[in-house]
Design a protein around this motif. Structure first.
Motif, PDB file in Angstrom:
ATOM      1  N   VAL A 648      54.469  22.580  27.901  1.00  0.00           N
ATOM      2  CA  VAL A 648      55.765  22.538  27.225  1.00  0.00           C
ATOM      3  C   VAL A 648      55.648  23.393  25.971  1.00  0.00           C
ATOM      4  CG1 VAL A 648      57.514  21.078  26.160  1.00  0.00           C
ATOM      5  CG2 VAL A 648      56.192  20.223  28.103  1.00  0.00           C
ATOM      6  N   ILE A 649      56.388  24.491  25.928  1.00  0.00           N
ATOM      7  CA  ILE A 649      56.219  25.474  24.857  1.00  0.00           C
ATOM      8  C   ILE A 649      56.918  24.997  23.587  1.00  0.00           C
ATOM      9  CG2 ILE A 649      56.634  27.869  24.186  1.00  0.00           C
ATOM     10  CD1 ILE A 649      56.621  28.568  27.155  1.00  0.00           C
ATOM     11  N   LYS A 650      56.159  24.995  22.494  1.00  0.00           N
ATOM     12  CA  LYS A 650      56.691  24.701  21.171  1.00  0.00           C
ATOM     13  C   LYS A 650      56.525  25.946  20.305  1.00  0.00           C
ATOM     14  CE  LYS A 650      57.389  20.308  22.114  1.00  0.00           C
ATOM     15  NZ  LYS A 650      58.751  19.719  22.191  1.00  0.00           N
ATOM     16  N   SER A 651      57.579  26.303  19.580  1.00  0.00           N
ATOM     17  CA  SER A 651      57.532  27.501  18.739  1.00  0.00           C
ATOM     18  C   SER A 651      56.640  27.256  17.528  1.00  0.00           C
ATOM     19  CB  SER A 651      58.943  27.885  18.280  1.00  0.00           C
ATOM     20  OG  SER A 651      59.773  28.136  19.384  1.00  0.00           O
ATOM     21  N   LEU A 652      56.012  28.337  17.071  1.00  0.00           N
ATOM     22  CA  LEU A 652      55.198  28.281  15.861  1.00  0.00           C
ATOM     23  C   LEU A 652      56.090  28.415  14.635  1.00  0.00           C
ATOM     24  CD1 LEU A 652      52.186  30.541  16.935  1.00  0.00           C
ATOM     25  CD2 LEU A 652      52.286  28.050  16.918  1.00  0.00           C
ATOM     26  N   SER A 653      55.618  27.919  13.524  1.00  0.00           N
ATOM     27  CA  SER A 653      56.384  28.015  12.288  1.00  0.00           C
ATOM     28  C   SER A 653      56.346  29.435  11.745  1.00  0.00           C
ATOM     29  CB  SER A 653      55.816  27.042  11.246  1.00  0.00           C
ATOM     30  OG  SER A 653      54.504  27.450  10.858  1.00  0.00           O
ATOM     31  N   LYS A 654      57.193  29.694  10.757  1.00  0.00           N
ATOM     32  CA  LYS A 654      57.238  31.031  10.149  1.00  0.00           C
ATOM     33  C   LYS A 654      55.942  31.372   9.430  1.00  0.00           C
ATOM     34  CE  LYS A 654      62.262  31.054   9.575  1.00  0.00           C
ATOM     35  NZ  LYS A 654      63.390  31.173   8.611  1.00  0.00           N
ATOM     36  N   LEU A 655      55.175  30.364   9.026  1.00  0.00           N
ATOM     37  CA  LEU A 655      53.905  30.618   8.350  1.00  0.00           C
ATOM     38  C   LEU A 655      52.892  31.294   9.277  1.00  0.00           C
ATOM     39  CD1 LEU A 655      53.502  27.238   6.391  1.00  0.00           C
ATOM     40  CD2 LEU A 655      54.299  29.447   5.507  1.00  0.00           C
ATOM     41  N   SER A 657      53.783  33.520  11.665  1.00  0.00           N
ATOM     42  CA  SER A 657      54.424  34.669  12.308  1.00  0.00           C
ATOM     43  C   SER A 657      53.519  35.893  12.346  1.00  0.00           C
ATOM     44  CB  SER A 657      55.723  35.014  11.571  1.00  0.00           C
ATOM     45  OG  SER A 657      55.452  35.310  10.206  1.00  0.00           O
ATOM     46  N   ASP A 658      52.530  35.972  11.457  1.00  0.00           N
ATOM     47  CA  ASP A 658      51.642  37.138  11.435  1.00  0.00           C
ATOM     48  C   ASP A 658      50.463  36.983  12.390  1.00  0.00           C
ATOM     49  OD1 ASP A 658      50.653  35.059   9.949  1.00  0.00           O
ATOM     50  OD2 ASP A 658      49.614  36.347   8.502  1.00  0.00           O
ATOM     51  N   VAL A 659      50.321  35.831  13.029  1.00  0.00           N
ATOM     52  CA  VAL A 659      49.246  35.616  14.002  1.00  0.00           C
ATOM     53  C   VAL A 659      49.772  36.079  15.354  1.00  0.00           C
ATOM     54  CG1 VAL A 659      47.622  33.962  14.980  1.00  0.00           C
ATOM     55  CG2 VAL A 659      48.482  33.634  12.651  1.00  0.00           C
ATOM     56  N   THR A 660      49.444  37.310  15.720  1.00  0.00           N
ATOM     57  CA  THR A 660      50.111  37.935  16.867  1.00  0.00           C
ATOM     58  C   THR A 660      49.538  37.518  18.206  1.00  0.00           C
ATOM     59  OG1 THR A 660      48.648  39.858  16.655  1.00  0.00           O
ATOM     60  CG2 THR A 660      50.766  39.935  15.488  1.00  0.00           C
ATOM     61  N   ILE A 661      48.300  37.019  18.257  1.00  0.00           N
ATOM     62  CA  ILE A 661      47.697  36.747  19.569  1.00  0.00           C
ATOM     63  C   ILE A 661      48.147  35.410  20.142  1.00  0.00           C
ATOM     64  CG2 ILE A 661      45.687  38.165  19.064  1.00  0.00           C
ATOM     65  CD1 ILE A 661      44.127  35.585  18.564  1.00  0.00           C
ATOM     66  N   PHE A 662      48.973  34.643  19.398  1.00  0.00           N
ATOM     67  CA  PHE A 662      49.492  33.375  19.896  1.00  0.00           C
ATOM     68  C   PHE A 662      51.013  33.464  20.011  1.00  0.00           C
ATOM     69  CE2 PHE A 662      45.700  31.952  17.339  1.00  0.00           C
ATOM     70  CZ  PHE A 662      44.879  31.752  18.433  1.00  0.00           C
ATOM     71  N   SER A 663      51.529  32.971  21.136  1.00  0.00           N
ATOM     72  CA  SER A 663      52.978  33.002  21.357  1.00  0.00           C
ATOM     73  C   SER A 663      53.631  31.643  21.178  1.00  0.00           C
ATOM     74  CB  SER A 663      53.280  33.511  22.774  1.00  0.00           C
ATOM     75  OG  SER A 663      52.708  32.655  23.749  1.00  0.00           O
TER      76      SER A 663
END
Length: 699
Positions: A648-655, A657-663
């Motif tokens: 179940v996909i949960k979005s990452l926080s804006k903090l 956003s610079d970690v590009t290898i995780f969606s």
């Protein structure tokens, strides 16, 4: 549960009618002699006008009425629809939509100008010349100038009453055209114990004594034309019967009936009517069939009724909420399965397996309810291409395929803007003008194709044109001019084409209202990557360009592969996994390895322990997971492959956003979080490492 606002219901229905109207108008530009398209457009207009007046949209009803009046000559076949007329009609459709969705943004002057243009296009000189010719003709013998009347045979489908239509109301509307003689046909009425109270068993023979045309009769049955069979034949000139009561019942006092106001209908109730039926059969060769389909069998009608009743309009927000609840259920089910596996109670394990099966079925059903055919999105671009073709003076043929391919409704919404940019670029930059195409031996009309097809757990959407293709030399020169690459750097064509996705990059020599500022393709790539998709470019000089978008089916729940790297656990989308390979003893003895030989093919390796900076000792027998995106393959070296996992996909926080290898992230059965790896970013990282190694070796 609160009821929906009636005006909001009208706006939703009007939006669907606008799609029908726009599609009919665009098709009419290609097939101006297709009468069914004209009727379809007119039905949509008529419904918008009637519903608008019902819900208080008086300006909508008034403007649409004027639109109908101006367009009526097209409907009567007096003039042919030209491209100019279609363009003005589309502008009128846009104005009606604005009156409904945002009435404050409209101006009466704009509506009056559109109606003036409509009237100007439909008032041709041919009709005036025809009037002069008839006026100058010698007088003819005294004959009837108009049709004496019509003989109608009405046969409604049995479920028409269930849909809210009343045949008697339609007969009353028909009587407004002129005096009618109506005879019901009762030979289809079953016995009382076999009768369904909501079914219609009667048919009617009607003699209409009115000098009206066929279109006026079609207007009466406009909204039920798909639910009836109407047979028309000209009526010989007979004397109009004397006015009679609209309906005379068998137990009604004839004297009282005679004192009623003069009506236009006389209905005679006869148990068996043989002569009118025989007469209708004898005239079947000359009758005009409005709907030629034969009446379906009763069983088929029952099936059709069931399908119609099964269709329910549901708000999109409720589907989103349902999907969230299903996601929480999947997480709870994973926790239950983990608890059951750690114990020895067989009954708990059986219940856990049953709940897992039910949760999986519910997940698939809910995701299926959110799936929408991508054809609903493709249809929006017909108008865009029509307007671009007109504004740029480039004849363009729009071809679509795979309209039945289904995507999650969220994916459809996110995909609209990228496709707009790609189509505009294809027509503005890709397809040449008419003179250039003629000089290159091409057809005058360009071609823009939009296609969708399933590929495993992904959907491939392609935008293809038959223009001049990408100018690789100009792209390279522009990249060198902007300092993106050094002069003389060795790059492949594919690498050069990737500069088109750089922010602010554009090869257009002039800035226009359509393009030239370099703010399109970078937005496209960023949007597609946010959807966990990829974008590929391929071109053939002089023959065209193809842009391929690879997208997941949904953004809510995916099948993932749960792995362990050090002490951390991660999810790899299963759709990107090709195979899992265990490193051999020879591979383990080699140090500094960067490639893995997989059946004769060299695959670059990417040790996740180094990327994640994992602590602790590595596993004695590491595993390699071969992933791919497009045609590129990469091997991810991990410590352990745990197994399949419903993610179940949960979005990452804006903090983050610079970690590009995780969606994104997900919740595991034990309540801990696991990060979802971005396959496209990992492949790009592997390619970057390979390029750096080549540069160091060359130095």
């Amino acid at each position: 549960m609160s009821a929906m606002d009636p005006t909001e219901v009208f706006r939703q229905e009007a939006s669907e009618l606008f799609e029908v109207l726009e599609g009919a108008l665009l098709d009419l530009g290609q097939r101006p002699d297709d009468r069914e398209l004209v009727d379809s457009a007119f039905r949509a207009l008529h419904t918008i006008k009637g519903s608008g007046a019902m819900f208080g949209f008086d300006k909508v009803a008034s403007f649409t009425h004027e639109f109908e009046t101006a367009f009526d000559r097209v409907r009567k076949g007096e003039i042919r629809p030209t491209q100019e007329l279609i363009s003005v009609a589309l502008a009128a459709k846009d104005y009606i939509r604005a009156l409904i969705e945002n009435p404050q943004s409209t101006d009466d002057i704009i509506g009056e100008a559109i109606l003036d243009d409509l009237k100007r296009f439909v008032s041709s000189d041919q009709s005036a010349a025809a009037v002069v010719e008839v006026a100058g003709a010698p007088p003819l013998a005294p004959v009837e100038s108009k049709q004496a009347g019509w003989h109608l045979h009405l046969e409604f489908e049995s479920h028409i009453l269930r849909n809210g239509s009343n045949p008697l109301d339609l007969l009353e509307d028909l009587c407004k055209l002129g005096p009618c003689f109506v005879v019901p046909i009762t030979d289809g009425v079953p016995f009382l114990d076999e009768m369904e109270p909501e079914d219609c068993y009667l048919k009617w023979d009607v003699k209409l004594h009115a000098a009206c045309d066929k279109d006026a009769i079609d207007d009466v049955f406009m909204f039920v034309s798909d639910e009836m069979k109407l047979t028309l034949s000209p009526l010989e000139h007979v004397e109009v019967p004397a006015p009679a009561p609209p309906l005379q019942l068998l137990d009604e006092d004839p004297i009282a009936a005679a004192e009623m106001p003069a009506p236009v209908v006389e209905a005679v109730a006869v148990p068996v009517v043989e002569q009118p039926v025989a007469k209708a059969q004898s005239q079947s060769k000359t009758n005009v069939e409005v709907k030629a389909e034969p009446k379906p069998e009763p069983k088929a009608e029952a099936k059709r009724d069931e399908r119609g009743i099964a269709t329910v309009r549901v708000q999109a927000e409720r589907l989103d909420e349902l999907m969230d609840r299903v996601g929480e259920l999947v997480i709870a089910q994973a926790r239950l399965s983990q608890l059951a596996a750690s114990g020895s109670d067989l009954s708990i394990k059986m219940i856990a397996e049953e709940i897992e099966r039910l949760a999986s079925s519910l997940r698939d059903t809910t995701m299926g309810a959110r799936m929408v055919p991508i054809g609903s999105l493709f249809g929006r671009f017909r108008r865009l291409i029509h307007d671009l073709s007109r504004d740029l003076s480039k004849p363009v043929e729009f071809v679509t395929s795979g309209e039945d391919t289904e995507l999650d409704k969220t994916m459809i919404e996110c995909l609209a803007d990228p496709l707009v940019h790609l189509i505009r670029n294809a027509i503005d930059h890709g397809i040449e003008d008419t003179a250039t195409r003629a000089a290159n031996g091409k057809t005058e009309q360009g071609r823009n194709g939009l296609a969708a097809v399933h590929s495993g757990a992904q959907v491939l959407v392609t935008v293809k044109d038959n223009g001049g293709g990408l100018n690789t030399a100009r792209i390279r020169a522009k990249a060198e001019e902007q300092g993106l690459i050094a002069a003389g750097a060795v790059l492949t064509d594919h690498e050069i084409h990737q500069f088109l996705f750089h922010p602010g990059f554009s090869t257009a020599q002039t800035i226009s209202a359509l393009s030239g500022r370099g703010v399109g393709m970078d937005v496209v790539k960023r949007t597609i990557e946010n959807m966990r998709g990829t974008i590929d470019l391929s071109t053939r000089p002089g023959q065209g360009t193809t842009v391929t978008l690879r997208l997941p089916l949904t953004l809510a729940i995916i099948e993932g592969l749960l792995i362990r790297v050090g002490e951390g656990r991660y999810i790899i989308p299963l759709s990107a996994v090709e195979e899992c390979v265990e490193l051999t003893a020879e591979d383990e003895r080699s140090r500094g390895r960067n490639f893995l030989n997989v059946r004769g093919n060299l695959v670059p390796l990417l040790p996740l322990r180094e990327i994640m900076s994992s602590t602790g000792f590595p596993d004695r027998h590491p595993k390699t997971i071969i992933i791919s995106t497009g045609e590129t393959r990469v091997g991810l070296v991990v410590d352990q492959i745990i197994g399949n996992h419903q993610t179940v996909i949960k979005s990452l926080s804006k903090l983050h956003s610079d970690v590009t290898i995780f969606s994104g992230a997900t919740i595991l059965g034990d309540g801990t979080a696991a990060l979802i790896l971005d396959v496209a970013q990992l492949v790009a990282l592997a390619q970057s490492k390979v390029e750096k190694q080549h540069i160091s070796e060359a130095a």
